[in-house]
Design an enzyme around this catalytic site. Sequence first.
Site, mmCIF file in Angstrom:
data_model
loop_
_atom_site.group_PDB
_atom_site.id
_atom_site.type_symbol
_atom_site.label_atom_id
_atom_site.label_comp_id
_atom_site.label_asym_id
_atom_site.label_seq_id
_atom_site.Cartn_x
_atom_site.Cartn_y
_atom_site.Cartn_z
ATOM 1 N N LEU A 60 54.748 -60.687 -72.312
ATOM 2 C CA LEU A 60 54.285 -62.030 -72.265
ATOM 3 C C LEU A 60 53.060 -61.885 -71.449
ATOM 4 C CD1 LEU A 60 57.143 -64.418 -71.993
ATOM 5 C CD2 LEU A 60 56.020 -64.111 -73.959
ATOM 6 N N ASP A 61 51.741 -62.612 -71.556
ATOM 7 C CA ASP A 61 50.810 -62.642 -70.744
ATOM 8 C C ASP A 61 51.439 -63.306 -69.335
ATOM 9 O OD1 ASP A 61 49.189 -61.621 -72.650
ATOM 10 O OD2 ASP A 61 48.547 -63.643 -73.231
ATOM 11 N N ARG A 62 50.525 -62.819 -68.316
ATOM 12 C CA ARG A 62 50.813 -63.516 -67.028
ATOM 13 C C ARG A 62 51.104 -64.866 -66.623
ATOM 14 N NH1 ARG A 62 49.212 -62.163 -61.403
ATOM 15 N NH2 ARG A 62 48.332 -60.331 -61.824
ATOM 16 N N THR A 64 51.903 -66.918 -69.235
ATOM 17 C CA THR A 64 52.511 -67.529 -70.285
ATOM 18 C C THR A 64 54.117 -67.740 -69.627
ATOM 19 O OG1 THR A 64 51.558 -66.572 -72.163
ATOM 20 C CG2 THR A 64 53.544 -67.273 -72.681
ATOM 21 N N ARG A 162 46.148 -67.177 -78.346
ATOM 22 C CA ARG A 162 45.017 -67.887 -77.895
ATOM 23 C C ARG A 162 43.674 -67.431 -78.440
ATOM 24 N NH1 ARG A 162 45.796 -65.151 -71.844
ATOM 25 N NH2 ARG A 162 44.127 -66.378 -71.509
#
Length: 232
Positions: A60-62, A64, A162
């Site tokens: 997961l992105d930082r 998120t 995104r």
Amino acid sequence: MNDEDILTRVLFRDALMLVLDKPAGIAVHAGGAVRGPTLDSYFDALRYGLPRRPELAHRLDRETSGCLVLGRHRKSIADLNLMFREGNVGKIYLAVVEGGPDSGEGEIDLPIGPKDKERGWHQKVDLEKGLPARTGYKVLGRADGKSLVELNLHTGRTHQLRVHMAALGCPILGDRIYGNEGGALHLHSWRVSVPLYPKKDPIRVEAPLPAHFVSTLNELKIPVGGIEVSRV
């Protein structure tokens, strides 16, 4: 974040898998431009008596938040990695977006590729060379020029949700890369459905909404009925 904190974020545990409620604002692992502590620095606290710590089954992105799946054994890690690569894990996200899709629900089918090869994490819609990427969406509420949207991640390209929402003209609130505003990113990994055991129903796990997400929905007066919210 410390060892005690990460223990409180365990949403599911069995002999093969853990699901964590990842907080926004921390990278899951080191690499690239990542500085400071990462979430995997605390995985030793999640052994629960096993000789090896669990490891990431996906990323997961930082910024998120929400459901993050870990494997507890070498084989289960490999099996889970394969399930994610082949699209066999159900992944439902929630997002607050600027504006909103014209229709109440639909699917975005736009290939995605790197915008700059030297910055592989920065993506764009690329109809000629991009990899296939599909996202289903459903609008759950609208208010004051923003919308709460449920997103079904059918594929797992870098920054897919995104990029897709920005391409639809409604970037995710707080997206500094693909959107127009700063602040906290309003993207939450809400539900996962993992077919871990062949002869059993998939394991379904839901992560409560984080505080910043709930605060925004309250300000917009978009109800969160039926959606669990964080205690912090």
